[in-house]
Design an enzyme around this catalytic site. Sequence first.
Site, PDB file in Angstrom:
ATOM      1  CB  SER A 152      -0.909   0.008   1.228  1.00 38.56           C
ATOM      2  OG  SER A 152      -1.464   1.302   1.368  1.00 38.56           O
ATOM      3  CG  MET A 206      -8.348   7.682   2.309  1.00 41.04           C
ATOM      4  SD  MET A 206      -7.524   7.742   3.903  1.00 41.04           S
ATOM      5  CE  MET A 206      -6.630   6.188   3.857  1.00 41.04           C
ATOM      6  CG  MET A 263     -11.317   3.662   1.505  1.00 41.92           C
ATOM      7  SD  MET A 263      -9.856   3.613   2.545  1.00 41.92           S
ATOM      8  CE  MET A 263      -8.603   3.802   1.303  1.00 41.92           C
ATOM      9  CG  MET A 280     -12.061  -2.339   4.329  1.00 42.58           C
ATOM     10  SD  MET A 280     -10.498  -1.989   3.513  1.00 42.58           S
ATOM     11  CE  MET A 280      -9.539  -1.246   4.829  1.00 42.58           C
ATOM     12  CG  HIS A 297      -9.292   0.637  -1.026  1.00 40.69           C
ATOM     13  ND1 HIS A 297      -8.793   0.396   0.243  1.00 40.69           N
ATOM     14  CD2 HIS A 297     -10.652   0.597  -0.896  1.00 40.69           C
ATOM     15  CE1 HIS A 297      -9.798   0.221   1.080  1.00 40.69           C
ATOM     16  NE2 HIS A 297     -10.934   0.348   0.426  1.00 40.69           N
TER      17      HIS A 297
HETATM   18  C1  DX5 Z   1      -6.704   1.735   5.203  1.00 42.01           C
HETATM   19  C2  DX5 Z   1      -6.191   1.431   3.824  1.00 42.01           C
HETATM   20  C3  DX5 Z   1      -5.161   0.388   3.787  1.00 42.01           C
HETATM   21  C4  DX5 Z   1      -3.900   0.741   4.532  1.00 42.01           C
HETATM   22  C5  DX5 Z   1      -3.202  -0.529   4.908  1.00 42.01           C
HETATM   23  O1  DX5 Z   1      -7.710   2.669   5.105  1.00 42.01           O
HETATM   24  O2  DX5 Z   1      -7.249   1.001   2.990  1.00 42.01           O
HETATM   25  O3  DX5 Z   1      -4.848   0.026   2.455  1.00 42.01           O
HETATM   26  O4  DX5 Z   1      -3.036   1.543   3.788  1.00 42.01           O
HETATM   27  O5  DX5 Z   1      -2.094  -0.191   5.668  1.00 42.01           O
HETATM   28  P1  DX5 Z   1      -1.523  -1.147   6.812  1.00 42.01           P
HETATM   29  O6  DX5 Z   1      -1.029  -2.398   6.106  1.00 42.01           O
HETATM   30  O7  DX5 Z   1      -0.439  -0.342   7.398  1.00 42.01           O
HETATM   31  O8  DX5 Z   1      -2.640  -1.450   7.763  1.00 42.01           O
HETATM   32 ZN    ZN Z   2      -6.694   0.079   1.024  1.00 42.86          ZN
END
Ligand code: DX5
Ligand code: ZN
Length: 221
Positions: free
Chosen positions: A10, A39, A70, A139, A68
Amino acid sequence: MNTQAIIAPSMLASDFANLQAEVEMLNQSEADWLHIDIMDGVFVPNLSMGLPVCEAISKHSKKMLDVHLMIVQPERYVEAFYKAGAGLISIHYEACTHLHRCIHQIKELGCKVGVALNPHTPVELLEETLQYIDLVCLMSVNPGFGGQKFIENTYRKVIKLKSLANENNPNLLIEIDGGVNLSNAPKLLEAGANVLVAGNFVFSSPNPKQTISHLKRLTID
Ligand code: DX5
Ligand code: ZN
């Protein structure tokens, strides 16, 4: 036959001031995809990056961009993210009133499509959807931030989703996002997951390329 999981670091945990170097490091690594977290400060209580950053990453990346979203009403932006280099776009079940319509909007672009579920959302709600999609992103933390603690209930959800997928779409990819590390990954793969997102675990390690190799070396029976 033993297969390996798809590993998707990520970018949220990468060094934003050195993005090109980070992408080049990942190009040289065994990572399969780059996971891009978008986001909007509405669906999740945080902001991350947007279209220009996605496009800039895409320019240097040799790996597929797993975007992704959000964000609320993702149908407003899916085409723009596809044009910015997305190879797969995941939208949130909870953010999309007309999920079926938005899934088809993404497919018609020629893009792979995923649906993401928050930790509280039961996988059974996707029973009428699995046949149309390439991936479900479960998630394993509440979305919005990297570096959070993995929610243990995820294993149960993976097992249930795997059995639903066997009935409706045996090729479905099951992606786990949030708090993934080498301690929980083997159990996740055993439960039926086949795509692992890892942010902090990769980028905070002394040798991210090696950490990716360690995740890649885990096998699925
Ligand atoms: C959270 C994101 C994840 C995040 C994962 O909102 O969707 O993709 O970056 O990061 P780690 O592996 O650090 O939990
Ligand atoms: Zn993510």
